[in-house]
Design a protein around this motif. Structure first.
Motif, mmCIF file in Angstrom:
data_model
loop_
_atom_site.group_PDB
_atom_site.id
_atom_site.type_symbol
_atom_site.label_atom_id
_atom_site.label_comp_id
_atom_site.label_asym_id
_atom_site.label_seq_id
_atom_site.Cartn_x
_atom_site.Cartn_y
_atom_site.Cartn_z
ATOM 1 N N ILE A 155 2.240 20.286 4.990
ATOM 2 C CA ILE A 155 2.412 19.009 4.308
ATOM 3 C C ILE A 155 1.223 18.769 3.385
ATOM 4 O O ILE A 155 0.062 18.944 3.765
ATOM 5 C CB ILE A 155 2.529 17.863 5.326
ATOM 6 N N SER A 156 1.516 18.356 2.150
ATOM 7 C CA SER A 156 0.456 18.130 1.169
ATOM 8 C C SER A 156 -0.338 16.878 1.515
ATOM 9 O O SER A 156 0.082 16.043 2.341
ATOM 10 C CB SER A 156 1.056 17.983 -0.232
ATOM 11 N N ALA A 157 -1.497 16.733 0.851
ATOM 12 C CA ALA A 157 -2.358 15.579 1.118
ATOM 13 C C ALA A 157 -1.662 14.265 0.760
ATOM 14 O O ALA A 157 -1.752 13.274 1.489
ATOM 15 C CB ALA A 157 -3.661 15.723 0.327
ATOM 16 N N ASN A 158 -0.940 14.235 -0.356
ATOM 17 C CA ASN A 158 -0.259 13.016 -0.783
ATOM 18 C C ASN A 158 0.847 12.620 0.193
ATOM 19 O O ASN A 158 1.008 11.444 0.534
ATOM 20 C CB ASN A 158 0.328 13.193 -2.192
ATOM 21 N N VAL A 161 4.837 5.311 -5.484
ATOM 22 C CA VAL A 161 5.011 5.177 -6.928
ATOM 23 C C VAL A 161 3.878 5.887 -7.676
ATOM 24 O O VAL A 161 4.098 6.540 -8.705
ATOM 25 C CB VAL A 161 5.079 3.697 -7.332
ATOM 26 N N GLY A 162 2.655 5.766 -7.144
ATOM 27 C CA GLY A 162 1.529 6.429 -7.782
ATOM 28 C C GLY A 162 1.645 7.942 -7.790
ATOM 29 O O GLY A 162 1.091 8.615 -8.675
ATOM 30 N N TYR A 163 2.371 8.497 -6.815
ATOM 31 C CA TYR A 163 2.544 9.947 -6.750
ATOM 32 C C TYR A 163 3.523 10.444 -7.815
ATOM 33 O O TYR A 163 3.331 11.513 -8.409
ATOM 34 C CB TYR A 163 3.047 10.333 -5.355
ATOM 35 N N TYR A 164 4.562 9.652 -8.076
ATOM 36 C CA TYR A 164 5.614 10.110 -8.982
ATOM 37 C C TYR A 164 5.468 9.560 -10.402
ATOM 38 O O TYR A 164 5.930 10.193 -11.353
ATOM 39 C CB TYR A 164 6.990 9.709 -8.430
ATOM 40 N N ALA A 165 4.863 8.370 -10.567
ATOM 41 C CA ALA A 165 4.805 7.737 -11.888
ATOM 42 C C ALA A 165 3.472 8.030 -12.567
ATOM 43 O O ALA A 165 2.473 8.361 -11.921
ATOM 44 C CB ALA A 165 5.000 6.228 -11.757
ATOM 45 N N THR A 222 2.681 3.739 -16.354
ATOM 46 C CA THR A 222 3.870 3.163 -15.718
ATOM 47 C C THR A 222 3.507 2.437 -14.425
ATOM 48 O O THR A 222 3.999 1.336 -14.146
ATOM 49 C CB THR A 222 4.899 4.260 -15.422
ATOM 50 N N PHE A 223 2.645 3.057 -13.647
ATOM 51 C CA PHE A 223 2.219 2.446 -12.386
ATOM 52 C C PHE A 223 1.515 1.112 -12.637
ATOM 53 O O PHE A 223 1.760 0.121 -11.939
ATOM 54 C CB PHE A 223 1.297 3.412 -11.643
ATOM 55 N N ILE A 272 0.842 -1.203 0.000
ATOM 56 C CA ILE A 272 0.000 0.000 0.000
ATOM 57 C C ILE A 272 0.875 1.252 0.000
ATOM 58 O O ILE A 272 0.631 2.211 -0.754
ATOM 59 C CB ILE A 272 -0.949 -0.014 1.215
ATOM 60 N N LEU A 273 1.906 1.239 0.843
ATOM 61 C CA LEU A 273 2.834 2.374 0.866
ATOM 62 C C LEU A 273 3.542 2.507 -0.476
ATOM 63 O O LEU A 273 3.743 3.628 -0.978
ATOM 64 C CB LEU A 273 3.854 2.176 1.987
ATOM 65 N N PHE A 274 3.905 1.383 -1.067
ATOM 66 C CA PHE A 274 4.533 1.390 -2.386
ATOM 67 C C PHE A 274 3.615 2.046 -3.420
ATOM 68 O O PHE A 274 4.060 2.841 -4.260
ATOM 69 C CB PHE A 274 4.863 -0.053 -2.794
ATOM 70 N N ALA A 275 2.331 1.717 -3.357
ATOM 71 C CA ALA A 275 1.366 2.305 -4.295
ATOM 72 C C ALA A 275 1.244 3.816 -4.076
ATOM 73 O O ALA A 275 1.132 4.584 -5.044
ATOM 74 C CB ALA A 275 0.006 1.628 -4.138
ATOM 75 N N TYR A 276 1.258 4.239 -2.794
ATOM 76 C CA TYR A 276 1.194 5.674 -2.512
ATOM 77 C C TYR A 276 2.376 6.413 -3.136
ATOM 78 O O TYR A 276 2.213 7.455 -3.784
ATOM 79 C CB TYR A 276 1.195 5.919 -1.003
#
Length: 465
Positions: free
Chosen positions: A184-187, A56-60, A64-65, A50-54
């Motif tokens: 701090i942003s929401a993401n 990678v999903g923010y940057y990719a 790609t995700f 889940i943390l990985f998805a948060y």
């Protein structure tokens, strides 16, 4: 729309299958003393994904995700194809040779451990086979005392998991950071909470086979209730017009601690316990029912949380979930059994109301152990070095005798360094003329393994320190 629904259906089926079969597979292949830690790693990897998805999903990008997420199950299928089937399943399919081969691979060729586990698996299978022969239908098996108590525990753990308030807290993560006047942003705030949850699950993997499942569930419930009570106090004051700017740190701190404490037990341990409390004939049904109830309850809590928020207010929701957590702490204390370092057979016996004692172990061990001790004592007394050192013998009148089972032969060792041998039944120190029954009456101290495997396979009885 139809294609999107089908994709969601396939993803849901895959996630549900892995959630059920993953912990079940690990439960059936590991040793009892590390079962909790290894099964809890499934929860650790789930939270880390889940943390990985948060992140990678923010940057990719979305494409790609998606490609990265697709590569994960493909790599898993390519590697897991070579893994062995579980020995318990192979025994149930009347394939003892395959079960032994799988155990030899899983135990890295350790013959003694394989012999012992094969004996346990065969006895459990024969017992289950007899039960199937005496049970006229699935309903009769379902109505057995052990299964009914396991179902009660399962339902309680589902309620505990979903009424922990996790939906309410995570839904307002961004609001809490804003109330703390944070930039701090929401993401990023979501990533922080995901990292804290993963840390809580990691703590659980370390402590679960040391502290135990039951104590972690109780501590997790009570600590999370305190965090929610703090959030209730903050939002109650805010809703009633009080100035809470100087308390901006409170919701963020409470939220961070809550993410750790809820992951420590309430959101991780139920998936371990559920695989330990059902008998082999009902385990598949019990785990599947647990997952179905869990998802139905998650849907209901998510669907009606907005209505609950309208009715009670946000502060009232936090108070409601805090009360639920305290109530479920009491449920865990009185109803949920401790399964730490225990064999699955002994857990099932406790749930079924069967007595688990050392009495039969005493009866079957006393003769063989006495003979082994006599022979060892005689050899020791005939040793010339022993006769030449009477003072040393007088200083150490009680020599520890380590007794363990290897295949069908009982062995003893006078070397105290073998006290922690993996296959040792128990370590005892006998005074002259003392019997095993006397040892049991006065207490032997901690027993290295959760099951005192006796010399006679007909009288195998679980014992727990």
């Amino acid at each position: 729309m139809e294609g999107g629904s089908l994709r969601k259906l396939y993803i849901g089926l895959g996630a549900a299958g892995s959630s059920i079969m993953g912990p079940l597979y690990v439960t059936e292949i590991v040793d009892d003393d590390i079962r909790g830690s290894l099964v809890s790693y499934t929860g650790l990897f789930a939270s880390s994904s889940i943390l990985f998805a948060y992140v990678v999903g923010y940057y990719a990008s979305y494409t790609t995700f998606t490609a990265i997420c697709l590569a994960m199950p493909v790599a898993f299928m390519a590697s897991f194809f070579w893994m062995p089937e579980t020995p318990a399943y192979l025994i149930s399919q009347n394939n003892p040779d395959g079960a032994r081969k799988a155990l030899m691979w899983l135990r890295t060729g350790y013959v003694v451990a394989v012999d012992q586990e094969m004996t346990k698996l065969e006895e459990a299978y024969e017992k289950g086979k007899d039960n199937r022969l005496t049970m006229s239908s699935f309903i009769q098996n379902l109505r057995s005392r052990g299964t009914l108590k396991a179902l009660l525990i399962s339902i309680g753990l589902v309620v505990n998991n979903q009424f922990s308030g996790i939906t309410a807290v995570l839904s307002y993560t961004v609001n809490m950071f804003e109330d703390a006047s944070s930039d701090i942003s929401a993401n990023v705030s979501t990533m922080i909470i995901g990292a804290l949850q993963m840390f809580g699950v990691y703590l659980s993997t370390i402590l679960i086979d040391r502290a135990g499942r039951k104590i972690l569930l109780i501590v997790s419930n009570l600590a999370s209730a305190v965090c929610l009570a703090a959030l209730w106090g903050f939002f109650y004051l805010k809703a009633n017009g009080h100035d809470v700017t100087h308390l901006g740190w409170l919701p963020v701190t409470s939220l961070g601690l809550y993410a750790v404490t809820i992951a420590l037990g309430v959101n991780s341990i139920p998936f371990i316990v559920i695989n330990e409390i059902f008998n082999p004939q009902m385990r598949g049904f019990g785990v599947a029912l647990f997952m179905c109830l869990l998802n139905v309850m998650a849907f209901l809590v998510t669907r009606f949380f907005t209505d609950l928020n309208t009715l009670l207010g946000l502060d009232g929701c936090y108070w409601f979930f805090a009360v639920c957590l305290v109530t479920m702490a009491a449920f865990c204390y009185f109803i949920v059994p401790e399964t730490k370092n225990r064999s699955l057979d002994s857990i099932l016996k406790e749930l079924a109301g069967e007595e688990v004692t050392l009495q039969k172990a005493d009866e079957s061990l006393e003769g063989p152990v006495s003979r082994a001790i006599d022979s060892t004592t005689t050899a020791h007394s005939n040793n010339p070095k022993t006769k030449q050192e009477p003072a040393k013998s007088q200083q150490q009148p009680n020599r520890p005798i380590d007794v363990y089972k290897s295949g069908k032969n009982l062995h003893t060792r006078n070397d105290a360094t073998h006290r922690k041998h993996k296959d040792m039944v128990m370590a005892i120190a006998l005074t002259p003329g003392e019997k095993i029954s006397d040892i049991i009456r006065r207490g032997t101290g901690p027993i290295p393994s959760d099951t005192a495997t006796t010399y006679s396979n007909k009288h195998t009885t679980g014992a727990h320190s």
